[in-house]
Design a protein around this motif. Structure first.
Motif, PDB file in Angstrom:
ATOM      1  N   SER A 389      86.855   3.636 125.266  1.00  0.00           N
ATOM      2  CA  SER A 389      86.153   4.032 123.936  1.00  0.00           C
ATOM      3  C   SER A 389      86.494   2.855 122.794  1.00  0.00           C
ATOM      4  CB  SER A 389      86.670   5.488 123.303  1.00  0.00           C
ATOM      5  OG  SER A 389      86.222   6.433 124.553  1.00  0.00           O
ATOM      6  N   MET A 390      87.735   2.503 122.771  1.00  0.00           N
ATOM      7  CA  MET A 390      88.434   1.411 121.919  1.00  0.00           C
ATOM      8  C   MET A 390      87.402   0.118 122.193  1.00  0.00           C
ATOM      9  SD  MET A 390      90.327   0.697 119.296  1.00  0.00           S
ATOM     10  CE  MET A 390      92.058   1.630 119.318  1.00  0.00           C
ATOM     11  N   GLN A 499      79.681   8.725 125.258  1.00  0.00           N
ATOM     12  CA  GLN A 499      79.308   9.658 124.227  1.00  0.00           C
ATOM     13  C   GLN A 499      79.941   9.167 122.914  1.00  0.00           C
ATOM     14  OE1 GLN A 499      80.066  13.687 125.729  1.00  0.00           O
ATOM     15  NE2 GLN A 499      80.785  12.837 127.379  1.00  0.00           N
ATOM     16  N   TYR A 500      81.185   8.530 122.771  1.00  0.00           N
ATOM     17  CA  TYR A 500      81.699   8.095 121.505  1.00  0.00           C
ATOM     18  C   TYR A 500      80.715   6.933 121.021  1.00  0.00           C
ATOM     19  CZ  TYR A 500      86.270  10.684 121.034  1.00  0.00           C
ATOM     20  OH  TYR A 500      86.952  11.556 120.995  1.00  0.00           O
ATOM     21  N   LYS A 501      80.202   6.251 121.858  1.00  0.00           N
ATOM     22  CA  LYS A 501      79.281   5.121 121.272  1.00  0.00           C
ATOM     23  C   LYS A 501      78.108   5.952 120.605  1.00  0.00           C
ATOM     24  CE  LYS A 501      76.428   1.604 121.138  1.00  0.00           C
ATOM     25  NZ  LYS A 501      76.828   0.656 119.879  1.00  0.00           N
ATOM     26  N   VAL A 502      77.509   6.810 120.941  1.00  0.00           N
ATOM     27  CA  VAL A 502      76.408   7.553 120.504  1.00  0.00           C
ATOM     28  C   VAL A 502      76.942   8.384 119.160  1.00  0.00           C
ATOM     29  CG1 VAL A 502      74.916   9.518 120.809  1.00  0.00           C
ATOM     30  CG2 VAL A 502      75.096   8.028 122.533  1.00  0.00           C
ATOM     31  N   LYS A 503      78.070   8.702 119.283  1.00  0.00           N
ATOM     32  CA  LYS A 503      78.757   9.342 117.924  1.00  0.00           C
ATOM     33  C   LYS A 503      78.732   8.507 117.026  1.00  0.00           C
ATOM     34  CE  LYS A 503      81.116  13.330 120.345  1.00  0.00           C
ATOM     35  NZ  LYS A 503      80.439  14.622 119.214  1.00  0.00           N
ATOM     36  N   MET A 504      79.656   7.225 117.197  1.00  0.00           N
ATOM     37  CA  MET A 504      79.897   6.490 116.156  1.00  0.00           C
ATOM     38  C   MET A 504      78.737   5.885 115.460  1.00  0.00           C
ATOM     39  SD  MET A 504      81.580   3.168 118.287  1.00  0.00           S
ATOM     40  CE  MET A 504      82.444   4.360 119.243  1.00  0.00           C
ATOM     41  N   ASP A 505      77.671   5.910 116.288  1.00  0.00           N
ATOM     42  CA  ASP A 505      76.599   5.276 115.665  1.00  0.00           C
ATOM     43  C   ASP A 505      75.976   6.061 114.632  1.00  0.00           C
ATOM     44  OD1 ASP A 505      76.622   2.841 116.861  1.00  0.00           O
ATOM     45  OD2 ASP A 505      75.193   3.126 118.336  1.00  0.00           O
ATOM     46  N   GLY A 510      83.590  10.023 111.799  1.00  0.00           N
ATOM     47  CA  GLY A 510      83.939  11.234 112.415  1.00  0.00           C
ATOM     48  C   GLY A 510      84.255  11.107 113.650  1.00  0.00           C
ATOM     49  N   ALA A 511      83.740  10.179 114.469  1.00  0.00           N
ATOM     50  CA  ALA A 511      83.716   9.725 115.789  1.00  0.00           C
ATOM     51  C   ALA A 511      85.408   9.188 115.749  1.00  0.00           C
ATOM     52  CB  ALA A 511      82.729   8.697 116.313  1.00  0.00           C
ATOM     53  N   TRP A 512      85.881   8.709 114.939  1.00  0.00           N
ATOM     54  CA  TRP A 512      87.155   7.764 115.010  1.00  0.00           C
ATOM     55  C   TRP A 512      88.179   9.169 114.811  1.00  0.00           C
ATOM     56  CZ3 TRP A 512      89.793   4.073 116.729  1.00  0.00           C
ATOM     57  CH2 TRP A 512      90.874   3.944 116.095  1.00  0.00           C
ATOM     58  N   LYS A 517      92.218  12.206 117.369  1.00  0.00           N
ATOM     59  CA  LYS A 517      92.685  13.714 117.874  1.00  0.00           C
ATOM     60  C   LYS A 517      92.976  13.666 119.302  1.00  0.00           C
ATOM     61  CE  LYS A 517      91.455  18.603 117.751  1.00  0.00           C
ATOM     62  NZ  LYS A 517      90.333  19.482 117.302  1.00  0.00           N
ATOM     63  N   LEU A 518      92.364  13.223 120.129  1.00  0.00           N
ATOM     64  CA  LEU A 518      92.146  12.904 121.590  1.00  0.00           C
ATOM     65  C   LEU A 518      93.587  12.144 121.975  1.00  0.00           C
ATOM     66  CD1 LEU A 518      90.854  13.821 124.238  1.00  0.00           C
ATOM     67  CD2 LEU A 518      89.909  11.386 124.200  1.00  0.00           C
ATOM     68  N   CYS A 519      93.694  11.155 121.155  1.00  0.00           N
ATOM     69  CA  CYS A 519      94.908  10.188 121.422  1.00  0.00           C
ATOM     70  C   CYS A 519      96.221  11.073 121.213  1.00  0.00           C
ATOM     71  CB  CYS A 519      95.038   9.087 120.517  1.00  0.00           C
ATOM     72  SG  CYS A 519      93.767   7.651 121.230  1.00  0.00           S
ATOM     73  N   ARG A 520      96.229  11.880 120.155  1.00  0.00           N
ATOM     74  CA  ARG A 520      97.300  12.468 120.002  1.00  0.00           C
ATOM     75  C   ARG A 520      97.721  13.732 120.765  1.00  0.00           C
ATOM     76  NH1 ARG A 520      95.861  11.116 113.671  1.00  0.00           N
ATOM     77  NH2 ARG A 520      97.745   9.416 113.113  1.00  0.00           N
ATOM     78  N   LEU A 521      96.563  14.359 121.006  1.00  0.00           N
ATOM     79  CA  LEU A 521      96.632  15.316 122.125  1.00  0.00           C
ATOM     80  C   LEU A 521      97.488  15.093 123.330  1.00  0.00           C
ATOM     81  CD1 LEU A 521      93.223  17.040 121.935  1.00  0.00           C
ATOM     82  CD2 LEU A 521      95.304  18.081 121.338  1.00  0.00           C
TER      83      LEU A 521
END
Length: 557
Positions: A389-390, A499-505, A510-512, A517-521
């Motif tokens: 995702s990065m 999915q993140y690609k679609v979200k960030m566009d 919000g995507a970031w 959140k996922l990284c910290r989980l």
């Protein structure tokens, strides 16, 4: 602390065993969950120290596989690592069977206890000799690959340094480079077959010692598949065959037309533009510096992380003849220090290191602050979401690396990301076939690979190549030798990254926030729960793959 200044001392496993025994005795004497957790925190300190020293030795060996001192250290840890594994399992059994388990589970989480359950199913003291042999075989393979000496255009190259010629804009140069690569593998084909055959039989023997029919079940336990199993993986692969392979083949045909070819050959597999793939400009030092600017502008968290990496010299990215092939991120808990290992070779892959491996390292940097060590113990299908995702989150900064060809890189990266998914599934299905049928001959394994190529990569044409045409491409895939059943994690993660690609566009901020959140989980919850909590659809959910393909279609029209 700078990596070069980190002191190294060989781990004394007799002393470690004494300390572990002392911890287990103290754990047994404890009269409450609070007292047992205090012992557990001392266990963190001990395993952090041991793990850090072993990791330092591992990195310094990989940096120069001919280094006599660290080569001996590697041999030492190949022998001792299974012993440590067994000691840790003995301690975890105490934790697992504690009368205060409810308290402990509240402190370190249900995931940790599920992983302990899987560890109990995957390890026994009687396996130590077989595990030691397995480590020796993996090291033998890695040394063989790292030691490649390929004469090309007046230079002596290893496989990493040959890479720029494999993606050269001149097809004749590519063809010559692939011939040289194939010659190296063909010259070592018998040895490659022998090492892998011994690995399959070794792992099968381990599985049967544990009472399993074959290595499949044991391999899943060792990969800590703690919330899904073989059925879910097979269903996911079916989704890929049905919905994603046709989409990937469209992308390959689009690439064929862009290259002006009547037919794609295997020598065109990694080439996306007639004038050649976009390559980063600048020295390795300038690429690292551009990464620093990028991460400062991306977010305060990534800026702080990257400064830490640069200040402490936690990158070793220069390609060298005696350096292990490939790249990875690893972690030294005593110093809360990720480390990025890579082989820069002048291709776009150099920038992928700054995005992909730094995605791993960023998450490791964040999770290293969590006092509960088990929360850092992420499974690979989660870890690869962070890295893949990065790669997408950083695309607005690609001009720093590629200048006027930034758009070409972004287009190439999306196509390459999509094309990878069927390949990742093919590697996984191949391993299922191999370990379900451990008596297969090398020739039968090669034929099985060729059959899977027809399903997952029908465009692939190896012509009369002396090595790849016989179905041996998989032997250059290091994960198949070193990390059985790992590769499906990349495909699962890539579906989430897309999915993140679609979200960030649609909504970058919000995507970031979802990504952070996922990284910290980290590993505080199970994979299938965490992706939902972050607002993603699980790749195992029926229709997930079809849905993402429909959304991606707009990018390639």
């Amino acid at each position: 602390m700078k990596f070069k200044d980190m002191p190294y001392q060989r781990v004394d496993f007799e002393q470690v065993e004494k300390e572990m025994q002392g911890l287990m005795e103290a754990f047994d004497r404890a009269q409450s969950g609070e007292e047992q957790f205090a012992v557990h925190q001392k266990y963190y300190e001990l395993t952090d120290q041991v793990g850090t020293q072993m990791t330092i030795a591992h990195i310094r060996f990989d940096v120069d596989t001919t280094d006599e001192f660290y080569s001996k250290e590697q041999d030492y840890y190949n022998e001792k690592r299974p012993i440590l594994h067994n000691l840790m399992l003995a301690y975890e059994n105490k934790l697992y069977e504690s009368p205060y388990r409810a308290y402990l589970e509240e402190k370190i989480g249900a995931v940790a206890f599920k992983n302990m359950e899987l560890a109990r199913k995957s390890m026994d003291e009687k396996l130590i000799p077989l595990m030691q042999e397995e480590n020796v075989l993996k090291t033998e393979y890695n040394k063989l690959i790292a030691g490649a000496k390929i004469a090309f255009e007046g230079k002596e190259l290893n496989l990493s340094l040959l890479r720029p010629y494999l993606v050269h804009s001149d097809r004749n140069v590519r063809a010559a480079a692939y011939r040289k690569q194939s010659e190296f593998f063909a010259e070592n084909a018998e040895k490659l077959d022998e090492i892998f055959d011994r690995l399959v039989k070794n792992r099968t023997a381990q599985a049967r010692e544990m009472g399993y029919e074959n290595y499949l079940e044991l391999g899943y336990y060792r990969m800590r598949r703690n919330c899904y199993g073989r059925e879910e993986v097979e269903a996911f692969r079916s989704q890929i065959k049905e919905s994603f392979v046709p989409f990937a083949e469209k992308l390959h045909d689009r690439r064929r037309k862009r290259l002006g070819l009547d037919k794609l050959s295997y020598i065109d597999a990694a080439v996306y533009f007639r004038e050649g793939n976009p390559a980063p400009f600048g020295t390795p030092e300038e690429i690292l510096a551009a990464g620093q600017k990028m991460y400062h502008e991306l977010s305060p968290e990534t800026g702080e992380f990257y400064d830490f990496m640069m200040e402490n010299e936690l990158f070793d990215v220069l390609g060298r003849k005696t350096k292990r092939a490939g790249g990875y991120m690893t972690y030294m808990p005593v110093y809360n220090s990720p480390f990025v290992f890579a082989n820069f070779n002048g291709t776009s892959g150099d920038v992928d290191v700054i995005t992909h491996e730094c995605g791993h390292a960023f998450q490791g940097y964040l999770s290293g602050r969590d006092p509960i060590r088990e929360h850092s113990d992420i499974t690979m299908e989660t870890a690869e979401i962070h890295s893949m995702s990065m790669e997408f989150f950083t695309q607005d900064w690609m001009e720093l690396f590629f200048g006027e060809r930034a758009k070409d890189y972004i287009e190439m990266h999306l196509e390459d990301s999509a094309a990878f998914i069927p390949y990742g599934c093919m590697v996984d299905e191949f391993q299922h076939i191999v370990y379900e049928n451990p008596e297969m001959t090398p020739e039968e394994r090669h034929r099985a690979w060729l059959e899977l190529e027809k399903v997952y990569r029908p465009h692939q044409d190896y012509g009369d190549d002396i090595f790849f045409a016989k179905g041996a491409f998989w032997q250059k895939q290091q994960h198949i030798y070193n990390s059985p059943f790992y590769y499906i994690d990349y495909s699962l993660a890539q579906i989430c990254a897309l999915q993140y690609k679609v979200k960030m566009d649609a909504d970058f901020d919000g995507a970031w926030e979802s990504y952070l959140k996922l990284c910290r989980l980290s590993a505080s919850d199970f994979y299938t729960n965490m992706v939902r909590e972050a607002g993603l659809t699980s790749p195992f959910e029926p229709g997930c793959v079809k849905n993402i393909v429909e959304k991606l279609e707009k990018y390639v029209k």
